[in-house]
Design a protein around this motif. Structure first.
Motif, mmCIF file in Angstrom:
data_model
loop_
_atom_site.group_PDB
_atom_site.id
_atom_site.type_symbol
_atom_site.label_atom_id
_atom_site.label_comp_id
_atom_site.label_asym_id
_atom_site.label_seq_id
_atom_site.Cartn_x
_atom_site.Cartn_y
_atom_site.Cartn_z
ATOM 1 N N ALA A 304 40.172 45.695 35.689
ATOM 2 C CA ALA A 304 39.513 45.138 36.887
ATOM 3 C C ALA A 304 38.101 44.656 36.591
ATOM 4 O O ALA A 304 37.225 44.707 37.461
ATOM 5 N N LYS A 305 37.897 44.157 35.374
ATOM 6 C CA LYS A 305 36.557 43.725 34.977
ATOM 7 C C LYS A 305 36.047 42.571 35.833
ATOM 8 O O LYS A 305 34.851 42.483 36.127
ATOM 9 N N ARG A 306 36.963 41.703 36.258
ATOM 10 C CA ARG A 306 36.547 40.523 37.022
ATOM 11 C C ARG A 306 36.030 40.865 38.410
ATOM 12 O O ARG A 306 35.279 40.082 38.999
ATOM 13 N N ILE A 307 36.472 41.996 38.954
ATOM 14 C CA ILE A 307 35.983 42.362 40.290
ATOM 15 C C ILE A 307 35.046 43.573 40.242
ATOM 16 O O ILE A 307 34.699 44.134 41.276
ATOM 17 N N ALA A 308 34.628 43.951 39.040
ATOM 18 C CA ALA A 308 33.704 45.083 38.912
ATOM 19 C C ALA A 308 32.359 44.783 39.558
ATOM 20 O O ALA A 308 31.611 45.703 39.896
ATOM 21 N N PHE A 309 32.052 43.481 39.749
ATOM 22 C CA PHE A 309 30.789 43.121 40.403
ATOM 23 C C PHE A 309 30.719 43.692 41.821
ATOM 24 O O PHE A 309 29.630 43.898 42.363
ATOM 25 N N LEU A 310 31.893 43.950 42.428
ATOM 26 C CA LEU A 310 31.903 44.559 43.759
ATOM 27 C C LEU A 310 31.260 45.942 43.729
ATOM 28 O O LEU A 310 30.658 46.380 44.708
ATOM 29 N N GLY A 311 31.387 46.613 42.584
ATOM 30 C CA GLY A 311 30.714 47.890 42.426
ATOM 31 C C GLY A 311 29.220 47.732 42.286
ATOM 32 O O GLY A 311 28.441 48.544 42.811
ATOM 33 N N ASP A 312 28.802 46.680 41.579
ATOM 34 C CA ASP A 312 27.368 46.408 41.441
ATOM 35 C C ASP A 312 26.706 46.206 42.796
ATOM 36 O O ASP A 312 25.576 46.639 43.024
ATOM 37 N N ILE A 313 27.429 45.522 43.700
ATOM 38 C CA ILE A 313 26.825 45.205 45.002
ATOM 39 C C ILE A 313 27.294 46.162 46.105
ATOM 40 O O ILE A 313 27.048 45.910 47.285
ATOM 41 N N SER A 314 27.955 47.257 45.712
ATOM 42 C CA SER A 314 28.484 48.168 46.734
ATOM 43 C C SER A 314 27.378 48.805 47.564
ATOM 44 O O SER A 314 27.521 48.964 48.785
ATOM 45 N N TYR A 315 26.288 49.181 46.919
ATOM 46 C CA TYR A 315 25.172 49.771 47.669
ATOM 47 C C TYR A 315 24.578 48.749 48.629
ATOM 48 O O TYR A 315 24.269 49.055 49.778
ATOM 49 N N SER A 316 24.455 47.511 48.156
ATOM 50 C CA SER A 316 23.939 46.438 49.009
ATOM 51 C C SER A 316 24.851 46.189 50.197
ATOM 52 O O SER A 316 24.392 46.119 51.348
ATOM 53 N N SER A 317 26.147 46.051 49.934
ATOM 54 C CA SER A 317 27.070 45.741 51.031
ATOM 55 C C SER A 317 27.163 46.900 52.008
ATOM 56 O O SER A 317 27.327 46.693 53.215
ATOM 57 N N TYR A 318 27.029 48.113 51.499
ATOM 58 C CA TYR A 318 27.091 49.288 52.368
ATOM 59 C C TYR A 318 25.863 49.360 53.275
ATOM 60 O O TYR A 318 25.978 49.642 54.477
ATOM 61 N N LEU A 319 24.693 49.105 52.721
ATOM 62 C CA LEU A 319 23.465 49.214 53.524
ATOM 63 C C LEU A 319 23.185 47.985 54.367
ATOM 64 O O LEU A 319 22.528 48.083 55.413
ATOM 65 N N LEU A 320 23.662 46.833 53.948
ATOM 66 C CA LEU A 320 23.320 45.601 54.657
ATOM 67 C C LEU A 320 24.333 45.201 55.718
ATOM 68 O O LEU A 320 24.060 44.296 56.508
ATOM 69 N N HIS A 321 25.488 45.856 55.760
ATOM 70 C CA HIS A 321 26.499 45.390 56.724
ATOM 71 C C HIS A 321 26.086 45.672 58.169
ATOM 72 O O HIS A 321 26.358 44.862 59.055
ATOM 73 N N PHE A 322 25.402 46.801 58.416
ATOM 74 C CA PHE A 322 24.985 47.049 59.797
ATOM 75 C C PHE A 322 23.837 46.125 60.225
ATOM 76 O O PHE A 322 23.880 45.586 61.344
#
Length: 389
Positions: A304-322
């Protein structure tokens, strides 16, 4: 017997899983758009975007937070337990590692939500979703203690509650690694205590403590498998059990089994068995999935190397969604759209596209530069400057 390869330098599959878990929480929080002020509103589950395939995320997406905790436990025991035990990382260095990674975006998102909630309160006479946006709760958020038991309820950028709990877990983790041997029995005991706290004392810390140290236990299991003379065979067995567990789960979901109505020889299921069934994802599916992915990646190389970037931005997406939800609510109210618009698949696609784009920009151009500058404060700490998280 053939042995498994040594651990990789990065678990791409676990990064991808963390990113997917963050997006699952966003699906769960889509219900925010149907709130009337701070009161949960009613909505038609079947009309929600893509509900045919994603209805489970709308109803059970909150469980992804427990997956976060277990992933953190696995990763932290993998990266830091040995170094902390041997004194290679001091408490100051470890604190700087975590502060530099977490605090810049936390502070930015806290200020964004505070300003947004003030505007909403002025325009509508009430806050959006989370009610406790006063000075006390602002200070609790500022100190990362918003979910340590001092709060009255959810406040400001409330999804940060799980990160607040993780900050407390880091203190416990560091102390355990420095003072106690890393043993399965010790981690299991701490995890059981945590899960018991869910019922008896304080759910947020209980969930975090139970799942985080369960993640550490998964890492010990991973190490044990790798050290075995039969590591390849054991890996295949773990993966088979994981697939079997998921097959059982999917079958039960498709058949919509009501476990409360099941009986054994015409007797209702015991309470302890029902508790195990309802905690099945947390104590069975998630640990088996993490262990299986780690073993697969160790044996076969990056997954899953191609979608590992989702892990890089997981903190961002978690904090910024609200904050993004707050902005959507403000704009759509301003343009006089009613809540029915949130049933639109196109609006959801727009929201997720914006969230992922903003999260990537935040990660690359704000979080990483801020992290680098803060870590440079520790002049002698070369390990800190090069740490991956």
């Amino acid at each position: 017997m053939q042995q498994a390869n040594p651990p990789p330098k990065r678990f791409y599959s676990l990064d991808a899983l963390r990113g997917i878990a963050a997006l699952c929480v966003v699906f769960w929080h889509w219900q925010h758009f149907f709130f009337a002020g701070t009161t949960a509103g009613k909505f038609d589950l079947e009309r929600l975007p893509f509900s045919d395939g994603l209805s489970l995320l709308y109803t059970q997406g909150w469980l992804a937070v427990d997956l976060f905790f277990s992933l953190s436990g696995f990763i932290f025991y993998w990266l830091y337990s040995k170094k902390i035990a041997q004194g290679e990382i001091s408490s100051g260095q470890f604190s700087l590692l975590r502060f530099s990674r977490l605090y810049p975006l936390h502070l930015a998102s806290l200020l964004m939500v505070a300003i947004g909630q003030l505007w909403v309160s002025h325009a509508r006479g009430e806050y959006f979703v989370y009610p406790y946006n006063d000075v006390k709760h602002f200070l609790l958020n500022l100190l990362f203690t918003s979910s340590w038991g001092f709060e009255q309820g959810y406040s400001f950028n409330a999804p940060i509650w799980s990160v607040s709990v993780e900050v407390l877990l880091y203190i416990i983790f560091f102390s355990c690694c420095r003072l106690l041997p890393v043993r399965a029995l010790i981690l299991a005991a701490i995890s059981i205590i945590g899960f018991q706290l869910i019922q008896d004392y304080y759910q947020p810390i209980g969930r975090g403590l139970g799942s985080f140290f369960l993640g550490g236990l998964i890492f010990i299991a991973y190490q044990t498998v790798l050290k075995s003379k039969h590591s390849v065979l054991l890996s295949k067995l773990v993966i088979f059990i994981m697939l079997f567990a998921w097959a059982i789960t999917i079958t039960a979901l498709l058949k919509k089994i009501d476990f409360n109505s099941l009986t054994i020889f015409y007797f209702p299921l015991p309470h302890m068995m029902l508790e195990l069934i309802y905690s099945w994802p947390v104590v069975v599916l998630f640990p088996l999935s993490i262990l299986s992915l780690a073993l697969l990646e160790t044996q076969h190389g990056p997954l899953a190397k191609r979608i590992a970037f989702l892990g890089d931005i997981s903190y961002s997406s978690y904090l910024l969604h609200f904050p993004l939800q707050l902005l959507f609510s403000m704009l759509l109210t301003y343009f006089s759209y009613d809540q029915a618009i949130y049933y639109s698949p196109w609006l959801m696609l727009l929201f997720f596209a914006l969230l992922i784009t903003i999260s990537f920009i935040s990660f690359r151009y704000f979080e990483m530069p801020a992290q680098k500058r803060l870590r440079q404060l520790n002049i002698a700490g070369s390990n800190v400057a090069k740490s991956p998280i």
